[in-house]
Scaffold this active site. Structure first.
Site, PDB file in Angstrom:
ATOM      1  CG  ASP A  97      -2.087   0.416   0.769  1.00 46.19           C
ATOM      2  OD1 ASP A  97      -2.173   1.742   0.257  1.00 46.19           O
ATOM      3  OD2 ASP A  97      -3.530  -0.364   1.495  1.00 46.19           O
ATOM      4  CG  ASP A 199      -4.309   6.081   1.135  1.00 37.22           C
ATOM      5  OD1 ASP A 199      -5.360   4.270   1.196  1.00 37.22           O
ATOM      6  OD2 ASP A 199      -4.411   6.901   1.413  1.00 37.22           O
ATOM      7  CD  GLU A 255      -8.834   5.042  -1.379  1.00 40.62           C
ATOM      8  OE1 GLU A 255      -9.946   4.655  -0.538  1.00 40.62           O
ATOM      9  OE2 GLU A 255      -7.878   4.980  -1.075  1.00 40.62           O
ATOM     10  CG  HIS A 331      -9.252  -1.410   5.032  1.00 41.83           C
ATOM     11  ND1 HIS A 331      -8.186  -0.966   3.349  1.00 41.83           N
ATOM     12  CD2 HIS A 331      -8.629   0.711   5.435  1.00 41.83           C
ATOM     13  CE1 HIS A 331      -7.675   0.026   3.426  1.00 41.83           C
ATOM     14  NE2 HIS A 331      -7.986   0.962   4.186  1.00 41.83           N
ATOM     15  CG  ASP A 332     -11.285   2.463   3.877  1.00 41.72           C
ATOM     16  OD1 ASP A 332     -11.164   2.538   4.988  1.00 41.72           O
ATOM     17  OD2 ASP A 332     -10.321   2.978   2.565  1.00 41.72           O
TER      18      ASP A 332
HETATM   19  C1  NOJ Z   1      -7.842   6.025   2.354  1.00 40.67           C
HETATM   20  C2  NOJ Z   1      -7.233   4.858   2.956  1.00 40.67           C
HETATM   21  O1  NOJ Z   1      -8.278   3.218   2.461  1.00 40.67           O
HETATM   22  C3  NOJ Z   1      -7.622   4.473   4.426  1.00 40.67           C
HETATM   23  O2  NOJ Z   1      -8.581   3.576   5.095  1.00 40.67           O
HETATM   24  C4  NOJ Z   1      -7.439   6.079   5.239  1.00 40.67           C
HETATM   25  O3  NOJ Z   1      -8.422   6.293   6.343  1.00 40.67           O
HETATM   26  C5  NOJ Z   1      -7.076   6.879   3.692  1.00 40.67           C
HETATM   27  N1  NOJ Z   1      -7.567   6.418   2.687  1.00 40.67           N
HETATM   28  C6  NOJ Z   1      -6.360   7.699   4.269  1.00 40.67           C
HETATM   29  O4  NOJ Z   1      -4.963   7.854   4.074  1.00 40.67           O
END
Ligand code: NOJ
Length: 561
Positions: A97, A199, A255, A331-332
């Site tokens: 990541d 990210d 992302e 994970h989000d």
């Molecule tokens: C996206 C990530 O997936 C998330 O978990 C994170 O809090 C934010 N970016 C900040 O890095």
């Protein structure tokens, strides 16, 4: 094989919640090594590892203090090298990541940067004077509540942070910073890493005039078009490709919140030499009421027709010059079986149905740890949550602004909170689900006695074996990887059905999205074909797609002989 990522299935590991080898309550890299054979059994090709770098863990590792060192509680660099090696021995690739929109405020660069205006690292971050009245430089909001600017007394300026104030945004306009990013990427690539998940990569280039958003009633700070897809984004990614990615046989997935399919193609069109895939957020936003001050916590029911329309748009528009990443979970996001399935009497059926819809679309599927056994959301009290997004939003929306009551907020967290995905992996039905012998960093989901890996492996009808079979079919049948997608019955309010077509053969996927029976009428152009059943989530699903009464959450895949 070139473009191996197109025929791969990716499995995401959230290291702190996966497997704890030393009893400190936190997952670690040796713990992951112990489970590689399990992942091999599932059949996945690639592991995406959420950040394992040194970090104060304000945002569980998405706040990096040292990019070249593994976080002590996860292990050592040697452990990481060993993991790469052990994974490779099993034919599994490792994707790390890359969090370079921001660092931790404890990163050496930021420690230097905040010291003085003429520090050599000053320009690694984004510093601005306040407005004349001393307020923030503009009205940009942070994704984690409040303003995106934090005042710093030492130099009487504000710094920008899209996430927490302990995650200052890097200034990509600075060439030396960009070179340092290429350097850290090359460092890990030389150690054998097979690619990167990037990210919030759509946010790295900032609009240099930092314009205020137009005012919106009820919103002090806003998040919108200026937060993503800035003017130099694609220039930076082309540089990254030239300086790093093009030198290795690797895969990349960015992302990219805020990106439409046409913007997605700017990242993924092969001739542009940027990335392989991006993660869209559009389908994940369909159960959020837009435009309220409560952000993602304003819920609304999912409309299946809208979901089909959205996923079909991505399938169709990326058919040429793009490639989709397919996901329900990470994970989000909350657990998909609790979100759009039924995590009670139809847990197994609906988890398999959702998996089926996703894995037979065109693109690279991503499985998030525990999804393959149908793990479910948790319903905790507010102070049992660890996630700073939840804690900050509670303070702002419930305690300060009162736009949601405590009960409303908790209900939204039970539905959507990120910690739903982050509870420890459920390995067996012993204490702490076999995750740790110590005190887990986040409470184990009480569902572990019934839902765990050991039980799934013993049950031939488990969600696990359905996922295993889907992965296997992708390897056996080129149509699963290459077939052209077409939606059928687009206006049907309960059934999600589509075809794939490749070299004169067709595949038909039909799925009942709800908990009651629904009738499927085979469209005329699909009648008369010789359909064979390939996979289903009820043992006795119909052998032919004719006169189908789909039972709750029933999903069937047929292939043309
Ligand atoms: C996206 C990530 O997936 C998330 O978990 C994170 O809090 C934010 N970016 C900040 O890095």
């Amino acid at each position: 094989m070139k473009d191996w990522w197109k025929s791969s299935v990716v499995y995401q590991i959230y290291p702190r919640s996966f497997n704890d080898s030393n009893g400190d309550g936190m997952g670690d890299i040796p713990g992951i090594i112990e489970k590689l054979d399990y992942l091999k059994q599932l059949g996945i090709d690639v592991i995406w590892l959420s950040p394992v770098f040194d970090s104060p863990q304000d945002d569980n590792g998405y706040d990096i203090r040292d990019y070249k060192r593994v976080y002590e509680e996860f292990g050592t660099n040697e452990d990481m090298f060993k993991m790469i090696d052990e994974a490779h021995k099993r034919g599994i690739k490792i994707v790390m990541d890359l969090v370079v929109n921001h660092t931790s405020d404890e990163h050496q660069w930021f420690i230097e940067s905040r010291k003085s205006k003429d520090n050599p690292y000053r320009d690694y971050y984004i510093w601005k004077d306040g407005k004349e009245d001393g307020t923030e430089p503009n009205n940009w909001g942070s994704y984690f509540s409040g303003s995106a600017w934090q005042y710093d007394e030492t130099t009487d300026q504000y710094f920008l942070h899209y996430f927490s104030k302990r995650q200052p945004d890097l200034n990509w306009e600075n060439e030396q910073l960009r070179n340092d990013v290429w350097d850290l990427m090359n460092f890990w690539m030389e150690k054998g890493v097979d690619g990167w998940r990037l990210d919030v990569i759509s946010s790295i280039s900032k609009f240099q005039d930092y314009p205020d958003y137009d005012k919106v009633e009820g919103h002090k700070y806003l998040i919108g078009k200026y937060h993503t897809n800035g003017p130099r984004l694609h220039e930076f990614l082309k540089d990254m490709n030239r300086e790093v990615l093009s030198k290795y046989d690797c895969m990349t997935v960015g992302e990219a919140p805020g990106s439409s399919p046409s913007e997605a193609k700017l990242f993924t069109e092969p001739s542009r030499n940027e990335l392989n895939m991006i993660f869209t957020f559009e389908h994940m936003d369909l159960d959020t009421e837009q435009g309220t001050p409560n952000g993602k916590w304003a819920m609304r029911d999912l409309n299946l027709v809208e979901l089909k329309e959205n996923l079909t748009k991505w399938q169709t528009e990326l058919e040429v010059g793009g490639w989709n990443s397919l996901y329900w979970n990470n994970h989000d996001q909350p657990r998909i079986v609790s979100r759009w399935g039924n995590d009670r009497e139809y847990r197994v059926e609906s988890a398999k149905m959702l998996g089926t819809i996703l894995h037979f679309m065109k693109g690279t599927p991503y499985i998030y740890q525990g999804e393959e056994i149908g793990m479910v959301n948790c319903a905790y009290e507010i102070d049992e949550y660890n996630d700073l997004e939840i804690r900050n939003a509670y303070r702002e929306l419930v305690q300060e602004n009162g736009t949601l009551s405590h009960e409303q907020f908790l209900k939204a967290v039970h539905y959507k909170g990120r910690d739903n995905a982050r509870t420890p992996m459920q390995w067996n039905d012993t204490t702490n689900a076999g995750f740790t012998t110590g005190q887990p960093w986040l409470k184990v989901n009480p569902s572990f006695e019934a839902i765990n890996v050991e039980a799934a492996l013993q049950d031939p009808n488990s969600v696990f074996y359905h996922y295993q079979k889907m992965i296997q079919l992708r390897k056996e049948l080129p149509i699963v990887v290459h077939g052209k997608y077409a939606l059928i019955l687009e206006d049907h309010a309960e059934i999600f059905a589509y075809t794939r077509e490749h070299e004169g053969k067709r595949l038909l996927v039909v799925a009942n999205f709800y908990g009651h029976t629904s009738t499927f009428d085979l469209p005329a152009n699909l009648q008369g074909a010789n359909w064979t059943k390939l996979l289903s989530n009820y043992e006795d699903s119909a052998a032919h797609p004719v006169g189908l009464e789909l039972r709750p959450y029933e999903a069937i895949v047929y292939v043309e002989e």
